[in-house]
Design a protein around this motif. Structure first.
Motif, PDB file in Angstrom:
ATOM      1  N   ALA A  73      34.162 -13.410 -54.948  1.00 18.35           N
ATOM      2  CA  ALA A  73      34.500 -12.339 -54.009  1.00 18.35           C
ATOM      3  C   ALA A  73      34.110 -11.005 -54.633  1.00 18.35           C
ATOM      4  O   ALA A  73      33.991 -10.884 -55.850  1.00 18.35           O
ATOM      5  CB  ALA A  73      35.993 -12.353 -53.679  1.00 18.35           C
ATOM      6  N   HIS A  74      33.953 -10.021 -53.792  1.00 14.52           N
ATOM      7  CA  HIS A  74      33.694  -8.662 -54.267  1.00 14.52           C
ATOM      8  C   HIS A  74      35.007  -7.892 -54.251  1.00 14.52           C
ATOM      9  O   HIS A  74      36.018  -8.356 -53.726  1.00 14.52           O
ATOM     10  CB  HIS A  74      32.617  -7.968 -53.425  1.00 14.52           C
ATOM     11  N   GLY A  75      34.991  -6.713 -54.848  1.00 19.29           N
ATOM     12  CA  GLY A  75      36.209  -5.933 -55.019  1.00 19.29           C
ATOM     13  C   GLY A  75      36.962  -5.644 -53.738  1.00 19.29           C
ATOM     14  O   GLY A  75      38.185  -5.784 -53.681  1.00 19.29           O
ATOM     15  N   TYR A  76      36.244  -5.253 -52.693  1.00 18.15           N
ATOM     16  CA  TYR A  76      36.906  -4.926 -51.432  1.00 18.15           C
ATOM     17  C   TYR A  76      37.623  -6.156 -50.870  1.00 18.15           C
ATOM     18  O   TYR A  76      38.729  -6.053 -50.347  1.00 18.15           O
ATOM     19  CB  TYR A  76      35.888  -4.384 -50.429  1.00 18.15           C
ATOM     20  N   ALA A  77      37.010  -7.330 -51.013  1.00 17.44           N
ATOM     21  CA  ALA A  77      37.642  -8.568 -50.533  1.00 17.44           C
ATOM     22  C   ALA A  77      38.893  -8.889 -51.351  1.00 17.44           C
ATOM     23  O   ALA A  77      39.895  -9.370 -50.801  1.00 17.44           O
ATOM     24  CB  ALA A  77      36.652  -9.726 -50.599  1.00 17.44           C
ATOM     25  N   ILE A  78      38.860  -8.626 -52.650  1.00 24.52           N
ATOM     26  CA  ILE A  78      40.033  -8.861 -53.496  1.00 24.52           C
ATOM     27  C   ILE A  78      41.170  -7.944 -53.067  1.00 24.52           C
ATOM     28  O   ILE A  78      42.309  -8.382 -52.905  1.00 24.52           O
ATOM     29  CB  ILE A  78      39.680  -8.663 -54.986  1.00 24.52           C
ATOM     30  N   MET A  79      40.862  -6.666 -52.839  1.00 25.06           N
ATOM     31  CA  MET A  79      41.894  -5.728 -52.387  1.00 25.06           C
ATOM     32  C   MET A  79      42.468  -6.172 -51.040  1.00 25.06           C
ATOM     33  O   MET A  79      43.686  -6.117 -50.831  1.00 25.06           O
ATOM     34  CB  MET A  79      41.322  -4.311 -52.273  1.00 25.06           C
ATOM     35  N   GLY A  80      41.616  -6.640 -50.137  1.00 29.86           N
ATOM     36  CA  GLY A  80      42.075  -7.114 -48.834  1.00 29.86           C
ATOM     37  C   GLY A  80      42.957  -8.340 -48.949  1.00 29.86           C
ATOM     38  O   GLY A  80      43.959  -8.473 -48.232  1.00 29.86           O
ATOM     39  N   PHE A  81      42.617  -9.256 -49.848  1.00 27.91           N
ATOM     40  CA  PHE A  81      43.416 -10.455 -50.077  1.00 27.91           C
ATOM     41  C   PHE A  81      44.827 -10.078 -50.506  1.00 27.91           C
ATOM     42  O   PHE A  81      45.812 -10.586 -49.973  1.00 27.91           O
ATOM     43  CB  PHE A  81      42.750 -11.335 -51.139  1.00 27.91           C
ATOM     44  N   VAL A  82      44.930  -9.178 -51.486  1.00 27.50           N
ATOM     45  CA  VAL A  82      46.243  -8.775 -51.999  1.00 27.50           C
ATOM     46  C   VAL A  82      47.055  -8.115 -50.891  1.00 27.50           C
ATOM     47  O   VAL A  82      48.247  -8.406 -50.718  1.00 27.50           O
ATOM     48  CB  VAL A  82      46.099  -7.851 -53.222  1.00 27.50           C
ATOM     49  N   ASP A  83      46.437  -7.254 -50.127  1.00 29.77           N
ATOM     50  CA  ASP A  83      47.129  -6.594 -49.025  1.00 29.77           C
ATOM     51  C   ASP A  83      47.622  -7.628 -48.006  1.00 29.77           C
ATOM     52  O   ASP A  83      48.774  -7.576 -47.559  1.00 29.77           O
ATOM     53  CB  ASP A  83      46.194  -5.582 -48.356  1.00 29.77           C
ATOM     54  N   GLU A  84      46.763  -8.587 -47.682  1.00 23.29           N
ATOM     55  CA  GLU A  84      47.117  -9.612 -46.677  1.00 23.29           C
ATOM     56  C   GLU A  84      48.244 -10.518 -47.142  1.00 23.29           C
ATOM     57  O   GLU A  84      49.222 -10.712 -46.431  1.00 23.29           O
ATOM     58  CB  GLU A  84      45.885 -10.454 -46.342  1.00 23.29           C
ATOM     59  N   VAL A  85      48.124 -11.082 -48.359  1.00 26.20           N
ATOM     60  CA  VAL A  85      49.139 -12.041 -48.802  1.00 26.20           C
ATOM     61  C   VAL A  85      50.477 -11.389 -49.095  1.00 26.20           C
ATOM     62  O   VAL A  85      51.506 -12.052 -49.053  1.00 26.20           O
ATOM     63  CB  VAL A  85      48.690 -12.906 -49.998  1.00 26.20           C
ATOM     64  N   SER A  86      50.459 -10.092 -49.382  1.00 27.36           N
ATOM     65  CA  SER A  86      51.721  -9.402 -49.663  1.00 27.36           C
ATOM     66  C   SER A  86      52.321  -8.770 -48.418  1.00 27.36           C
ATOM     67  O   SER A  86      53.383  -8.155 -48.490  1.00 27.36           O
ATOM     68  CB  SER A  86      51.505  -8.322 -50.715  1.00 27.36           C
ATOM     69  N   GLY A  87      51.650  -8.913 -47.285  1.00 25.77           N
ATOM     70  CA  GLY A  87      52.138  -8.277 -46.067  1.00 25.77           C
ATOM     71  C   GLY A  87      52.124  -6.760 -46.185  1.00 25.77           C
ATOM     72  O   GLY A  87      52.919  -6.078 -45.563  1.00 25.77           O
TER      73      GLY A  87
END
Length: 116
Positions: A24-38
């Protein structure tokens, strides 16, 4: 890495989790964290890229080859993936956290949905 068991910050573990299913690229990693943490946990770019640099230096993450030919190419975007060591460290951390959650549950600290 003391004793071969690096101390993971929450940002480091979240980054390893984001990469556990593939590169994954950085933006996708940031999006993942935002999504899984609500939305309760967010990785800003500075924290993310410092974390990635540390994980690369520790041998837990590596830069991945460019995107496949069927995906749009952006030369500014860097992709990352777990190394074998990174997967092992993430698994150990997940097991440890799982044990902590079990203890919290036994202590009555977790909210339970009421049975209908």
């Amino acid at each position: 890495m003391a004793d071969g068991n690096p101390q993971l910050t929450p940002a480091a573990f979240q980054t390893l989790l984001a990469l556990a299913k593939g590169r994954a690229h950085g933006y996708a990693i940031m999006g993942f964290v935002d999504e899984v943490s609500g939305g309760t946990a967010q990785l800003g770019p500075g924290t993310l890229y410092r974390t990635l640099a540390r994980l690369v230096a520790d041998g837990l993450v590596e830069e991945a080859p460019e995107a496949s030919e069927d995906q749009p190419h952006d030369s500014r975007r860097r992709y990352y993936r777990l190394t074998r060591a990174g997967r092992a460290v993430a698994a150990r951390e997940a097991e440890f956290l799982s044990r902590l959650v079990a203890v919290a549950d036994q202590a009555g600290l977790l909210k339970r949905a009421e049975s209908a």
